[in-house]
Each structure stands twice: as structure tokens, then as C-alpha cells.
Write a protein that holds these residues in place. Structure first.
Motif, PDB file in Angstrom:
ATOM      1  N   ASP A 154       0.710  -1.387  -0.089  1.00 33.20           N
ATOM      2  CA  ASP A 154      -0.139  -0.045   0.052  1.00 33.20           C
ATOM      3  C   ASP A 154       0.985   1.221   0.039  1.00 33.20           C
ATOM      4  O   ASP A 154       0.567   2.220  -0.669  1.00 33.20           O
ATOM      5  N   LEU A 155       1.939   1.290   0.797  1.00 35.36           N
ATOM      6  CA  LEU A 155       2.983   2.219   0.804  1.00 35.36           C
ATOM      7  C   LEU A 155       3.673   2.466  -0.531  1.00 35.36           C
ATOM      8  O   LEU A 155       3.690   3.584  -0.974  1.00 35.36           O
ATOM      9  N   TRP A 156       4.062   1.491  -1.016  1.00 43.85           N
ATOM     10  CA  TRP A 156       4.761   1.462  -2.573  1.00 43.85           C
ATOM     11  C   TRP A 156       3.545   2.019  -3.572  1.00 43.85           C
ATOM     12  O   TRP A 156       4.132   2.685  -4.275  1.00 43.85           O
ATOM     13  N   ALA A 157       2.216   1.566  -3.318  1.00 41.20           N
ATOM     14  CA  ALA A 157       1.623   2.330  -4.392  1.00 41.20           C
ATOM     15  C   ALA A 157       1.247   3.595  -4.398  1.00 41.20           C
ATOM     16  O   ALA A 157       1.231   4.550  -5.260  1.00 41.20           O
ATOM     17  N   ARG A 158       1.230   4.075  -2.905  1.00 37.96           N
ATOM     18  CA  ARG A 158       1.109   5.615  -2.871  1.00 37.96           C
ATOM     19  C   ARG A 158       2.476   6.332  -3.341  1.00 37.96           C
ATOM     20  O   ARG A 158       2.202   7.558  -3.957  1.00 37.96           O
ATOM     21  N   LEU A 159       3.657   5.626  -3.216  1.00 41.25           N
ATOM     22  CA  LEU A 159       5.026   6.374  -3.756  1.00 41.25           C
ATOM     23  C   LEU A 159       4.733   6.152  -5.330  1.00 41.25           C
ATOM     24  O   LEU A 159       5.250   7.221  -5.957  1.00 41.25           O
ATOM     25  N   ARG A 161       2.329   6.554  -7.151  1.00 42.22           N
ATOM     26  CA  ARG A 161       1.160   7.513  -7.492  1.00 42.22           C
ATOM     27  C   ARG A 161       1.781   8.996  -7.441  1.00 42.22           C
ATOM     28  O   ARG A 161       1.699   9.985  -8.271  1.00 42.22           O
ATOM     29  N   ARG A 162       2.513   9.077  -6.490  1.00 44.95           N
ATOM     30  CA  ARG A 162       3.056  10.544  -6.135  1.00 44.95           C
ATOM     31  C   ARG A 162       4.169  10.923  -7.024  1.00 44.95           C
ATOM     32  O   ARG A 162       4.094  12.086  -7.460  1.00 44.95           O
ATOM     33  N   ARG A 165       2.228  12.519  -9.931  1.00 48.00           N
ATOM     34  CA  ARG A 165       1.305  13.823  -9.782  1.00 48.00           C
ATOM     35  C   ARG A 165       1.978  15.041 -10.265  1.00 48.00           C
ATOM     36  O   ARG A 165       1.200  15.822 -10.739  1.00 48.00           O
ATOM     37  N   ALA A 382       9.820   5.525  -7.398  1.00 45.59           N
ATOM     38  CA  ALA A 382       9.411   5.263  -6.075  1.00 45.59           C
ATOM     39  C   ALA A 382      10.427   4.693  -5.135  1.00 45.59           C
ATOM     40  O   ALA A 382      10.316   5.056  -3.948  1.00 45.59           O
ATOM     41  N   HIS A 391      11.991   3.836   4.634  1.00 39.88           N
ATOM     42  CA  HIS A 391      11.076   2.773   4.595  1.00 39.88           C
ATOM     43  C   HIS A 391      11.997   1.449   4.263  1.00 39.88           C
ATOM     44  O   HIS A 391      11.881   0.356   4.944  1.00 39.88           O
TER      45      HIS A 391
END
Length: 506
Positions: A154-159, A161-162, A165, A382, A391
Motif C-alpha cells: 500500500d505504501l509502495w502504491a502511494r509512492l 502515484r506520488r 502527480r 518510487a 522505509h
């Protein structure tokens, strides 16, 4: 002129693969073209008028006109003013007969096509194809499987996406063949702190994994006929990549102190490269002693050779802190350091790295431009953030404790239930360890039986260079047991199946 042409209009579904055929005019086009090529329609033969053919086939005249137009433009048909459409006369009868004969031969002799010509490079590589089964889902006791459930996806997915952006210019128009600069500098900092590697970010090249790293090294530094020394036993994937270069792969034995450096003198000419896993031999787990590290560095300098340090899973050492790298001892710039994230994170990340002596950077940068250009930057960005925000270090520390517990659990299972059949070989880290077969079982036979039971257990003897029938009796017989990817309950259940197989062969 023939009266029935229904055979030139194939059905809507291809029975060979049950896929929908092309649109109507393409179906008619394929039907007429096939009839011309296999000789059912002869050069100079007149076809029906488009209106008549459309009526007889039950299709629109436009479908026929479009098909005829396409066949004419490609040279299969020719039109004669006032006379209609004909099979092109530029396809002589003798040529069509040859095509028909070839088609008939193919239909009667399936599988007897002309021999496939492969390059010598590929043939050399394929001699080292993996001999282990492929399970769709990793099964105990695969030695290279990390715990994927424990990775913070979940953290990896946020990174990921970030990064998109507000993407950096280096992500949208990457132009450095060495890779994403922020990631390279994060890797260099980690290696300096955790492994004692003497480097900065400018020396790091991002690759898709250790295999690509070795391929690039062989391309840059090896000519056909050169000797490359590898550890015996060792990972066959290494030998396959290196053999493709045309080099002679020379296996050098490994003992309790690691690679036998004095045996490097056994080759007819000095090896151009020696590939070693000094922190932990794969699969034995032995560590290259300090005396041999220094001797290897001296040998490389004296013989103008290169050392490739493959540090595949050194972050996981359970009996003390991670060992310092061989590269950190190098004062003559003879060591190329190779690492990968496939085992620390997850295999699908497909990212690894090289740490190059500065003198090699221009050659590798230029060569990479002709190979695959610039590595895909998304995952690199990422991963750079994963490092920068702490992390990566946190994940390694967490996994080190988890894997140490599972390792201890599997060792206890052997001690309690199979001590008369398996003897654990010394190893201070990694995702697996080796166990000798005490009763003298054939480990290849044992591997085959365990695979049938759904266990991805590896035979120790399969990692040795010379597996010829006359040499097999000399090879140690054992099992390579991975423990990292499974909960203790699953390890217990799977080990029970393993013991059942051992008992059955006692």
C-alpha cells in the motif's frame, strides 16, 4: 469459369483457435488469396463479376469490390477493361506449382520444418538452462522467495502515484543511461553505511537485475576465448549469461573458507574475470575469509583481471551485523559490485545495480545507450523515495527479525524430526540453508519426489558445474531449503511432507 465459389469465403469463426475471423471483406480477401497461393485458382483464371459473386455468396457487392481492390493492389489480381478481374498472370504456373507442392509437403509432414539456425551465443547460453520446475505460486522450500505478505505494497502504491502527480523532468524525459540520479545516490549512501562499499552515486548504474548486470559486464570486458572463473557450486544463471559471450567458464571449487583463490592459477591463461559471492556462497552459504579476500585482490591486480562481487542477499545476516564488502577493501579499483532488490523487496520490482570503478563509467554509459537506453524511471523514483523516507532500512530490519525466527524454526524441525536423515550445513544468513542427506540418498531423485508432492525443494548437487554421470557420485548430496517466504505453520506442515518422503526412501 467455375460456377460455385462458396469455398473461397471462410466461415466467421476459425475452428483452429475459436477466434472471430476478420470483417467480411477481409475474410473474402484471405479466402481468394489462399486459393491463389495453394493453386486452386490458376494464373490468368477469370473471377465472376463482383455483382454475381456477391449474390452467390450472400454478401454485399461492396464487400466483393473492397476485397478485389485489395487483392489487385497487392498483385494477386489484375483487371482488364471490359473483361473483368483475373488471377494475376505474373504468378507463373511453375511458381504456383512449387508453392502448392510446398504447402502439400507441410500439411503431410507437420513438425519437419527446416532446422532452426540459432547463434552460437544462444546455444552456449541454453546449455545452462534452469533444471528446476516452475510453480505458478511459490512453494516451500524455494530458496529465493521473500515474504511478499510482509511487504508494504500500500505504501509502495502511494509512492508510485506520488511520482506522477507532479512528475520530475527526469521521469518524463529520462536521458541518463546510468539511471535515475536520486536513486543512485540513495543506493550509494546505503551501501557506504551498511556494507562498507567505497562509492558515490556517480558510480552506480541501475539495471533490471543481476543477470543484466553480468551481461553488460561480459559485453564490456570479455572477448571470445577469454576465461571467466566462477564458484563451484554456484548459480547456473550466472554461467549461462557469461557463456553467451564466448568466454570459457572455468569452475573454481569452494570450501569452508569460500572460493579457493589458489586454484585460480590452474587455468591455462589468467582468467579475465572472477565472479564471486564473498559474503555468502550460493547455495552453500560459506563466507570468503579475509586472507582469501586479500589474496584475490592481489591476484586481480597482478593479472589485470576484474572481480565481480555478487552481493545477492547480504542484508540478511542473523549471527551478527552485515559483513563488509570485498569492494571496500579494494585499493586498485578491480572490483565491480553487483546488487539486486528482488530478494529484499519483491521479485517483480526488476531493479538492481552495478557499482563501477570510475575508469569504467564512460564505457558502460556509452554501451548502455546501445543496449536498452534508459531504464524505466517510474519504479526508480518510487524506490528513491522508499530509501529517502527511511522505509527501506525499516523493512530490512523488520524482515531480518522475521526471517531469523523462521530459520530457527526450520532448524528446530530438522533437529526434532529428521536429525538422523539431515545434517544442517553452517550458514549465517540468507533466505535458505543447506542440509546434507545423511543416509546417502540421491538428491536429484529426492527433488523429483518432492516436486510431485508440491514442494519446491532443490537438490544441492544440481548447483555444481560438472554433473556428468561419472562425476555425480563425487558430489555432495543434500537439499537447499528456503524458509523466508512462509509462516511457521506452513513450514511445519510442509516439513511433515518432506519427512514422509525421506522416511519412504530410508
Amino acid at each position: 469459369m467455375r460456377s460455385d465459389y462458396s469455398w473461397i469465403y471462410p466461415s466467421q469463426t476459425d475452428p483452429a483457435d475459436n477466434r472471430t475471423a476478420p470483417v467480411a471483406y477481409r475474410r473474402l480477401y484471405h479466402g481468394i488469396r489462399a486459393a491463389i497461393l495453394d493453386g486452386r485458382l490458376h494464373p490468368g483464371e477469370r473471377l465472376p463479376a463482383s455483382r454475381d459473386l456477391a449474390k452467390s455468396l450472400g454478401i454485399s457487392r461492396n464487400t466483393v469490390v473492397n476485397s478485389f481492390d485489395l487483392l489487385t493492389s497487392e498483385g494477386y489480381l489484375e483487371t482488364r477493361v471490359g473483361a473483368g478481374s483475373f488471377v494475376a498472370s505474373t504468378l507463373p504456373d511453375r511458381d504456383m506449382a512449387a508453392i502448392q507442392k510446398a504447402n502439400e509437403k507441410d500439411s503431410h509432414t507437420k513438425g519437419s520444418e527446416r532446422p532452426l539456425r540459432l547463434s552460437q551465443s544462444v546455444k552456449r547460453m541454453l546449455e545452462y538452462q534452469r533444471r528446476f520446475p516452475r510453480f505458478r505460486i511459490a512453494r516451500p522450500f524455494n530458496p529465493a522467495t521473500p515474504d511478499l505478505n510482509a511487504f508494504p505494497f500500500d505504501l509502495w502504491a502511494r509512492l508510485l502515484r506520488r511520482g506522477w502527480r507532479a512528475p520530475d523532468l527526469d521521469l518524463t524525459i529520462p536521458d541518463d543511461p546510468l539511471g535515475f540520479a536520486p536513486l543512485r545516490h540513495e543506493i550509494a549512501q546505503w551501501l557506504r553505511q551498511s556494507r562498507g562499499v567505497n562509492c558515490d552515486g556517480d558510480q552506480v548504474m541501475i539495471v533490471s537485475g543481476a543477470q543484466q548486470a553480468l551481461d553488460l559486464i561480459a559485453r564490456a570486458l570479455v572477448d571470445p576465448g577469454d576465461i571467466i572463473a566462477t564458484e563451484d557450486p554456484g548459480y547456473e544463471g550466472i554461467r549461462g549469461v557469461l557463456a553467451a559471450s564466448g568466454a570459457k567458464v572455468q569452475a573454481v571449487p569452494v570450501d569452508g573458507d569460500g572460493l579457493c583463490v589458489d586454484r585460480l592459477a590452474d587455468t591455462s591463461t589468467p582468467a579475465r574475470i572472477v565472479v564471486t559471492t564473498p559474503s555468502r556462497n550460493y547455495p552453500l552459504g560459506t563466507t570468503l575469509s579475509l586472507a582469501r579476500r586479500l589474496a584475490m585482490l592481489h591476484w586481480a591486480d597482478a593479472n589485470d583481471a576484474w572481480i565481480v562481487e555478487d552481493d545477492y542477499d547480504s542484508d540478511y545476516r542473523y549471527d551478527g551485523p552485515p559483513l563488509s564488502s570485498l569492494q571496500g577493501l579494494d585499493r586498485q579499483n578491480r572490483v565491480i559490485y553487483v546488487g539486486t532488490f528482488s530478494r529484499v523487496m519483491f521479485p517483480g520490482i526488476r531493479l538492481g545495480y552495478l557499482v563501477l570503478p570510475k575508469v569504467l563509467i564512460p564505457a558502460f554509459r556509452g554501451m548502455r545507450g546501445f543496449a536498452d537506453g534508459v531504464p524505466a524511471p517510474t519504479a526508480q523514483a518510487a524506490l528513491a523515495a522508499f530509501f529517502a523516507e527511511g522505509h527501506f532500512g525499516s523493512h530490512v530490519r523488520k524482515m531480518r527479525l522475521l526471517y531469523a525466527d523462521r530459520r530457527h524454526h526450520l532448524q528446530n524441525l530438522i533437529a526434532q524430526h529428521a536429525s538422523s536423515q539431515l545434517s544442517i550445513m553452517p550458514s549465517d544468513g540468507g533466505l535458505h540453508f543447506c542440509a546434507r542427506l545423511i543416509a546417502g540418498h540421491d538428491d536429484i531423485m529426492m527433488q523429483e519426489q518432492m516436486v510431485k508432492a508440491g514442494l519446491d525443494c532443490r537438490a544441492l548437487s544440481s548447483y555444481f558445474h560438472d554433473k556428468s554421470p561419472e562425476n555425480r557420485p563425487k558430489l555432495p548430496q543434500g537439499l537447499v531449503l528456503g524458509f523466508a517466504g512462509w509462516h511457521k505453520k506452513s513450514l511445519t506442515e510442509s516439513f511433515g511432507e518432506l519427512v514422509t518422503i525421506l522416511d519412504r526412501n530410508s
